[in-house]
Design a protein around this motif. Structure first.
Motif, PDB file in Angstrom:
ATOM      1  N   GLU A   1       1.102  -1.717   9.700  1.00  0.00           N
ATOM      2  CA  GLU A   1       1.149  -3.001  10.810  1.00  0.00           C
ATOM      3  C   GLU A   1       1.035  -3.484   9.958  1.00  0.00           C
ATOM      4  N   ARG A   2       0.034  -3.874   9.136  1.00  0.00           N
ATOM      5  CA  ARG A   2      -0.349  -4.697   7.710  1.00  0.00           C
ATOM      6  C   ARG A   2       0.443  -4.695   6.326  1.00  0.00           C
ATOM      7  N   GLU A   3       1.391  -4.310   6.415  1.00  0.00           N
ATOM      8  CA  GLU A   3       1.903  -3.980   4.613  1.00  0.00           C
ATOM      9  C   GLU A   3       3.336  -5.250   4.902  1.00  0.00           C
ATOM     10  N   ALA A   4       2.450  -6.669   4.623  1.00  0.00           N
ATOM     11  CA  ALA A   4       3.447  -8.131   4.129  1.00  0.00           C
ATOM     12  C   ALA A   4       2.074  -8.583   3.605  1.00  0.00           C
ATOM     13  N   PRO A   5       3.440  -8.843   3.127  1.00  0.00           N
ATOM     14  CA  PRO A   5       2.252 -10.503   2.350  1.00  0.00           C
ATOM     15  C   PRO A   5       1.976 -11.190   2.815  1.00  0.00           C
ATOM     16  N   ASN A   6       0.458 -11.595   2.636  1.00  0.00           N
ATOM     17  CA  ASN A   6      -0.815 -13.044   3.011  1.00  0.00           C
ATOM     18  C   ASN A   6      -0.238 -14.003   3.116  1.00  0.00           C
ATOM     19  N   ALA A   7      -0.975 -14.781   3.289  1.00  0.00           N
ATOM     20  CA  ALA A   7      -0.551 -16.694   3.490  1.00  0.00           C
ATOM     21  C   ALA A   7      -2.423 -16.576   2.378  1.00  0.00           C
TER      22      ALA A   7
ATOM     23  N   GLN B   1      -9.024   5.695   0.487  1.00  0.00           N
ATOM     24  CA  GLN B   1      -7.522   7.008   0.340  1.00  0.00           C
ATOM     25  C   GLN B   1      -6.511   7.132   1.555  1.00  0.00           C
ATOM     26  N   ALA B   2      -6.847   6.483   2.256  1.00  0.00           N
ATOM     27  CA  ALA B   2      -5.597   6.890   3.259  1.00  0.00           C
ATOM     28  C   ALA B   2      -5.005   6.230   2.703  1.00  0.00           C
ATOM     29  N   TRP B   3      -4.521   5.708   1.341  1.00  0.00           N
ATOM     30  CA  TRP B   3      -2.682   5.023   1.258  1.00  0.00           C
ATOM     31  C   TRP B   3      -3.115   5.232   0.173  1.00  0.00           C
ATOM     32  N   ALA B   4      -4.002   4.783  -1.010  1.00  0.00           N
ATOM     33  CA  ALA B   4      -3.805   5.154  -1.997  1.00  0.00           C
ATOM     34  C   ALA B   4      -3.210   7.033  -3.046  1.00  0.00           C
ATOM     35  N   SER B   5      -3.304   8.008  -2.042  1.00  0.00           N
ATOM     36  CA  SER B   5      -3.079   9.350  -2.498  1.00  0.00           C
ATOM     37  C   SER B   5      -1.364   9.519  -3.342  1.00  0.00           C
TER      38      SER B   5
ATOM     39  N   ARG C   1       0.501  -1.448  -0.170  1.00  0.00           N
ATOM     40  CA  ARG C   1      -0.052   0.080   0.345  1.00  0.00           C
ATOM     41  C   ARG C   1       0.716   1.468   0.022  1.00  0.00           C
ATOM     42  N   ALA C   2       2.269   1.358   0.361  1.00  0.00           N
ATOM     43  CA  ALA C   2       2.993   2.207   0.671  1.00  0.00           C
ATOM     44  C   ALA C   2       3.725   2.849  -0.951  1.00  0.00           C
ATOM     45  N   TYR C   3       3.444   3.640  -1.202  1.00  0.00           N
ATOM     46  CA  TYR C   3       3.790   4.601  -3.027  1.00  0.00           C
ATOM     47  C   TYR C   3       4.766   5.476  -2.297  1.00  0.00           C
TER      48      TYR C   3
ATOM     49  N   GLY D   1       6.838   3.294   5.973  1.00  0.00           N
ATOM     50  CA  GLY D   1       7.047   3.962   7.644  1.00  0.00           C
ATOM     51  C   GLY D   1       5.606   5.393   7.454  1.00  0.00           C
ATOM     52  N   THR D   2       5.573   5.390   5.876  1.00  0.00           N
ATOM     53  CA  THR D   2       4.750   6.477   5.556  1.00  0.00           C
ATOM     54  C   THR D   2       3.057   6.338   5.552  1.00  0.00           C
ATOM     55  N   LEU D   3       2.520   5.637   5.586  1.00  0.00           N
ATOM     56  CA  LEU D   3       1.495   4.892   6.055  1.00  0.00           C
ATOM     57  C   LEU D   3       1.126   4.504   7.663  1.00  0.00           C
ATOM     58  N   PRO D   4      -0.359   4.995   7.299  1.00  0.00           N
ATOM     59  CA  PRO D   4      -0.867   5.028   8.347  1.00  0.00           C
ATOM     60  C   PRO D   4      -0.753   4.296   9.824  1.00  0.00           C
ATOM     61  N   ASP D   5      -0.916   4.503  11.374  1.00  0.00           N
ATOM     62  CA  ASP D   5      -0.213   3.689  12.182  1.00  0.00           C
ATOM     63  C   ASP D   5      -0.792   1.746  11.546  1.00  0.00           C
ATOM     64  N   ALA D   6      -2.369   1.646  11.468  1.00  0.00           N
ATOM     65  CA  ALA D   6      -2.937   1.076  11.304  1.00  0.00           C
ATOM     66  C   ALA D   6      -2.025  -0.124   9.973  1.00  0.00           C
TER      67      ALA D   6
END
Ligand SMILES: Cc1cc2nc3c(=O)[nH]c(=O)nc-3n(C[C@H](O)[C@H](O)[C@H](O)COP(=O)(O)O)c2cc1C
Length: 200
Positions: A181-187, A83-87, A28-30, A173-178
């Motif tokens: 924590e989720r910025e990792a590949p899922n299973a 919107q919280a991450w795609a901007s 999600r971080a660009y 680190g540029t993403l909102p806190d929540a």
């Protein structure tokens, strides 16, 4: 001993598979960088080669770069959680499907029952090529499709399926806190939960 990356931890294939399938994921971080149209065209070239029912190729794409005049109004259609991450994405690629197709032997257009299914295949090809080219890509289904269709001047016989954010991957680190924590590949579910033999 060096630690295994999250990709290795979370994305272990049960059967042999090319690494591109397990290594592609949706960050999600660009960086906020504009990317070249040719970079997106490479992704869409891959999409173009997807298989489709009767080779109807129902997928359609509209590219909106972050510095294009339509960016603000298309971005405004996203749900607030997106919107919280795609901007900071470099572009939004709208993916639509054409509902009609001709059948062999007739020039008449008839409803194509596979338009959405086939466009999903094209999107997957696009996502894999983006990964192979070193770009981040994250799909968004959480947006106001009616409003998006207006912004994009979508023809009535097309269905807007998804907006794909694409760009250069940024620092978590540029993403909102929540979201950080989720910025990792899922299973994935185990294959045994998805596959049966002889019947469903
Ligand atoms: C059709 C579609 C719609 C999606 N919509 C959203 C969305 O609105 N917001 C979001 O954060 N992620 C969205 N995603 C991303 C998925 O959550 C993600 O692909 C899934 O969790 C698998 O993770 P991976 O792509 O990293 O392998 C969407 C993905 C697809 C294919």
């Amino acid at each position: 001993m060096s630690q295994a990356s999250p990709v290795q931890n979370n994305r272990k294939a049960d059967f042999p598979v090319d690494a591109q399938f397990t290594e592609r994921w949706s960050p999600r971080a660009y960086t906020g960088e504009v990317i070249a149209e040719s970079d997106i065209m490479s992704m869409l070239e891959a999409a173009r080669w997807a298989p489709s029912s009767n080779n109807a190729q129902p997928w359609r794409f509209a590219i909106v770069m972050r510095n294009d005049p339509q960016w603000d109004s298309l971005f405004a259609t996203l749900n607030p959680n997106n919107q919280a991450w795609a901007s900071k994405a470099g572009a939004l690629v709208a993916i639509a499907s054409y509902q009609l197709a001709t059948k062999a032997g007739s020039p008449d257009l008839v409803p194509n029952g596979m338009h959405a299914f086939d466009t999903g295949a094209a999107w997957a090809y696009m996502a894999l090529q983006a990964h192979l080219n070193g770009f981040a890509l994250h799909g968004i289904g959480g947006f106001n499709k009616e409003a998006g269709a207006k912004v994009l001047n979508l023809p009535a016989d097309h269905t807007l399926q998804m907006l794909a954010t694409v760009g250069k991957r940024g620092d978590a680190g540029t993403l909102p806190d929540a979201l950080r924590e989720r910025e990792a590949p899922n299973a994935r579910k185990p294959l045994t939960a998805l596959v049966s033999r002889g019947s469903f």
